[in-house]
Structures are given as C-alpha cells and as structure tokens.
Design a protein around this motif. Structure first.
Motif, PDB file in Angstrom:
ATOM      1  N   ARG A   1      -3.947  -2.236  10.556  1.00 49.75           N
ATOM      2  CA  ARG A   1      -4.659  -1.650  11.245  1.00 49.75           C
ATOM      3  C   ARG A   1      -6.134  -0.590   9.845  1.00 49.75           C
ATOM      4  O   ARG A   1      -7.255  -0.635  10.450  1.00 49.75           O
ATOM      5  CB  ARG A   1      -4.355  -0.392  12.468  1.00 49.75           C
ATOM      6  N   ASP A   2      -4.918   0.076   8.986  1.00 51.45           N
ATOM      7  CA  ASP A   2      -6.059   0.951   8.787  1.00 51.45           C
ATOM      8  C   ASP A   2      -6.286  -0.024   7.060  1.00 51.45           C
ATOM      9  O   ASP A   2      -5.466  -0.024   6.204  1.00 51.45           O
ATOM     10  CB  ASP A   2      -5.055   2.121   7.591  1.00 51.45           C
ATOM     11  N   ARG A   3      -7.668  -0.582   7.341  1.00 50.26           N
ATOM     12  CA  ARG A   3      -7.584  -1.984   6.010  1.00 50.26           C
ATOM     13  C   ARG A   3      -9.548  -1.799   6.577  1.00 50.26           C
ATOM     14  O   ARG A   3     -10.108  -1.404   6.857  1.00 50.26           O
ATOM     15  CB  ARG A   3      -7.683  -3.007   7.314  1.00 50.26           C
TER      16      ARG A   3
ATOM     17  N   SER B   1      -3.743   4.984   1.358  1.00 49.91           N
ATOM     18  CA  SER B   1      -3.028   3.367   2.492  1.00 49.91           C
ATOM     19  C   SER B   1      -3.868   2.328   2.513  1.00 49.91           C
ATOM     20  O   SER B   1      -3.382   1.694   3.352  1.00 49.91           O
ATOM     21  CB  SER B   1      -2.298   5.118   3.249  1.00 49.91           C
ATOM     22  N   THR B   2      -5.195   2.624   2.721  1.00 47.58           N
ATOM     23  CA  THR B   2      -5.977   1.910   3.356  1.00 47.58           C
ATOM     24  C   THR B   2      -6.149   1.017   2.401  1.00 47.58           C
ATOM     25  O   THR B   2      -6.197   0.699   0.911  1.00 47.58           O
ATOM     26  CB  THR B   2      -7.543   2.379   3.393  1.00 47.58           C
TER      27      THR B   2
ATOM     28  N   THR C   1       1.127  -1.132  -0.246  1.00 51.86           N
ATOM     29  CA  THR C   1       0.266  -0.148  -0.316  1.00 51.86           C
ATOM     30  C   THR C   1       0.626   1.256  -0.023  1.00 51.86           C
ATOM     31  O   THR C   1       0.948   2.296  -0.585  1.00 51.86           O
ATOM     32  CB  THR C   1      -0.528  -0.131   0.893  1.00 51.86           C
ATOM     33  N   GLU C   2       1.722   0.554   0.727  1.00 51.66           N
ATOM     34  CA  GLU C   2       2.471   2.034   1.324  1.00 51.66           C
ATOM     35  C   GLU C   2       3.573   3.073  -0.573  1.00 51.66           C
ATOM     36  O   GLU C   2       3.967   4.070  -0.328  1.00 51.66           O
ATOM     37  CB  GLU C   2       3.237   2.632   2.437  1.00 51.66           C
TER      38      GLU C   2
ATOM     39  N   GLU D   1      -8.406  -1.364   0.089  1.00 49.12           N
ATOM     40  CA  GLU D   1      -9.049   0.031  -1.185  1.00 49.12           C
ATOM     41  C   GLU D   1      -8.794   0.005  -2.185  1.00 49.12           C
ATOM     42  O   GLU D   1      -8.792   0.800  -3.310  1.00 49.12           O
ATOM     43  CB  GLU D   1      -9.610   0.940  -0.120  1.00 49.12           C
TER      44      GLU D   1
END
Length: 347
Positions: free
Chosen positions: A200-202, A154-155, A74-75, A158
């Motif tokens: 965490r960010d998912r 970053s999710t 993601t990042e 998504e």
C-alpha cells in the motif's frame, strides 16, 4: 588484489558501516559481501533464509542478525540502521555488487566530500543482461549517507527520505557503479512486480485520472522513448518496465472500484449451488409424479433471478449484504412457494 579494511585509509576518513538485507540469495550474496569487505563494520540482516545464505553471511559479515521473513526490505532497513555503529552508512540490496572503482571512490571521498547523501549509478541486469541502450542506463539510487543527513522511510521505491544534506550523483563515466543482478528472467520480473505492487505504501508515478487504455499506451511509448535502440532485448526491457506501471495502475483502479474477488467468488458459488439444489428438488418432484422437472427448474430460476441480481456489481446496492459461501437464505422459501404453485396448491 584483495581490498582489506583500513588499507590506505586517510586520517580524515570516517569509519564506515555497511549493511545488506537478504533472503535466500545464495551465490550472489557472496559477491555482494566481498564488494563491501572494505568497510569497518559489515552487517547482514537475514530474513530467515532456508538455503545456505546464513553460512555465506557468517563467512563475510562482522555481524549477522536474523529476523522473521517479510516480502520487502523497507521495514528491515530500520533494524539494520539501528545496528550500525558508525556515521557513514553504505548499504546494498542482496542482489547488488559495488564495482572496484566504486570501492575506491567511497574510500577516497567518504571523509572529504561536502555532500551528505550519495546516489550511485546502477547497472541493471534484466533478463540476465545489461545493455547501455536500454531505458535503465544510467539510473541512480541512494546507497550511502552520513548519519543526520537523511533517514530511512517505509515507502517502497523511496527508501531514503527527510534529506537534509546535499545530494551528490557519483559520475557514471569512470566505472563507478552498482551492478544490480535483479531480474534473471521474465518470471522473476513478474513475481517482483506482483509483490511490490501489493504494498500500500509505495511510490507510483502516474495520474490516476488518465483512462486505463490511454495510460497503458503512454507508458509503453514512454519507456521505449527512453531507449536508445530497438533491438529485441531493448524493446523487451522497455515492455517489462511498462508492464510494472500498468499492473500498478490496474491495482489502483481495482481498489478504487471496490472489487473484491473473494466476495464475488463466494457469491458465484452461492448462486451455482442454488441451481444445483433446484435441479435436485426438481428431479425429486418429477419422480414423485409432480410437474416436469424442466418446468420446475425454469420457474425457480425466474423466481430467483431478482435475488441473484444482488450478487452482480452493477446492480448491488452499497449496503447490500452478499451471503457467505454456502448461504442461500431465500432458496428454501422460494422452492416451497413455487412447488406449491406448480402442484396446484395455494402458496
């Protein structure tokens, strides 16, 4: 037939940037990059691979960027996006390969199609196989967009957001697809499940208010209902997909309940070591002519029971402090007090 850059490119066809993010992907990366050799600029962002991935990337890509390892792409997509020179961006994961029909579709439509964002049908290969009766066919993922029509986010799950242009689903009945060689066996599925659900960010598509048992049963039923047969393979794929959701949901409950395995294990160790010290002291007293060791042990265990309750989640107060590993703050005083009482002294 090899597909070369610029072959049959129309005057209105925009220049295309393609990229792949990879880590230790080996032979699959070669096939992946060959499917993107038609783009005008092919970029590989390698997350410090330790196998032959860098040499494979160098053989096919116009630019190879090395970055530190990270568990998810993601990042790293932001790094790849910044490296793209052109306005039409096409990207694949390192275990994805664009079909020949997909290559022709991009070449024919990149300049003329009115949409700004494109979702491609994905042929999943789970446990090394693809079966069109399984829940996953057809599924779609964004894999191309025009600069300004969308942005990477970053999710997890998504990946593309802030969509401004129209989204077009490329038809799946003409051979256009992405072959996703993502899960060769159950071990890899479980490994990815654990890694992805630690983020965490998912995106998690479930109602946290649903009881855990009900949720698990519903997810199994849901993915089986998306399947078109009940062969062992199709059922296995559905169950693995349900496992992902169940693990995701249990981890949410774990966080909400405030469970902390490290602290809990430290508390158990502290309690066990306290009992070992009690046993050692009891033997010493018995050897010195004092009370029977079993009596001492039982008395001290009873004395410390209230203190040990602080370790147990159901009895622990919100502000109670759990001793770090090896700490036994009240043991010495308790031993002295009980030893004096059992020896007939004033405690």
């Amino acid at each position: 037939m090899a597909i070369f850059k610029g072959e049959n490119m129309g005057a209105n066809t925009p220049r295309i940037s393609g990229f792949v993010i990879t880590y230790n992907s080996g032979e699959i990366l070669k096939t992946c990059l060959r499917s993107l050799r038609f783009v005008d600029e092919l970029i590989v962002v390698d997350k410090s691979s330790t196998d032959k991935t860098p040499s494979v990337a160098a053989a096919y890509a116009d630019k190879v960027i090395s970055v530190p390892w990270s568990p998810l792409p993601t990042e790293t997509r932001f790094v790849a996006y910044e490296a793209c020179s052109h306005d039409f961006i096409l990207y694949l994961d390192h275990d994805e390969c664009l079909s020949v029909e997909g290559i022709h579709w991009v070449r024919e439509n990149a300049g003329s199609h009115p949409a700004g964002v494109f979702r491609f049908p994905k042929r999943e290969y789970i446990l090394g196989r693809h079966d069109e009766d399984a829940y996953y066919w057809p599924s779609y993922n964004i894999r191309a967009f025009r600069r300004g029509s969308a942005e990477f986010v970053s999710t997890l799950h998504e990946e593309v957001g802030r969509i401004k242009g129209d989204v077009h689903d490329v038809p799946h009945d003409r051979g256009v697809c992405i072959h996703n060689l993502s899960h060769r066996d159950t071990h890899q599925w479980i490994e990815k499940t654990n890694r992805y659900t630690n983020v965490r960010d998912r995106v998690s598509s479930f109602d946290a208010a649903t009881p855990l048992e009900t949720f698990a049963q519903e997810r199994i039923a849901f993915w089986l209902a998306q399947s078109k047969s009940r062969s062992d393979y199709v059922v296995s794929a559905a169950l693995l997909r349900a496992v992902y959701d169940i693990v995701d949901r249990v981890k949410l409950w774990e966080a909400q309940d405030g469970l902390d395995g490290d602290r809990a294990f430290a508390a158990v160790c502290a309690e066990l070591e306290a009992t070992y010290d009690i046993a050692d002291r009891a033997k010493l007293w018995e050897a010195q002519g004092g009370p029977d060791g079993k009596a001492v042990f039982a008395a001290v265990r009873a004395e410390l029971e209230a203190r040990n309750d602080a370790f147990r989640p159901r009895h622990r107060r919100a502000n109670a402090k759990i001793p770090r590993h090896g700490q036994k703050p009240s043991l010495k005083a308790a031993m002295k007090k009980i030893g004096s009482r059992l020896m007939g002294k004033k405690g």
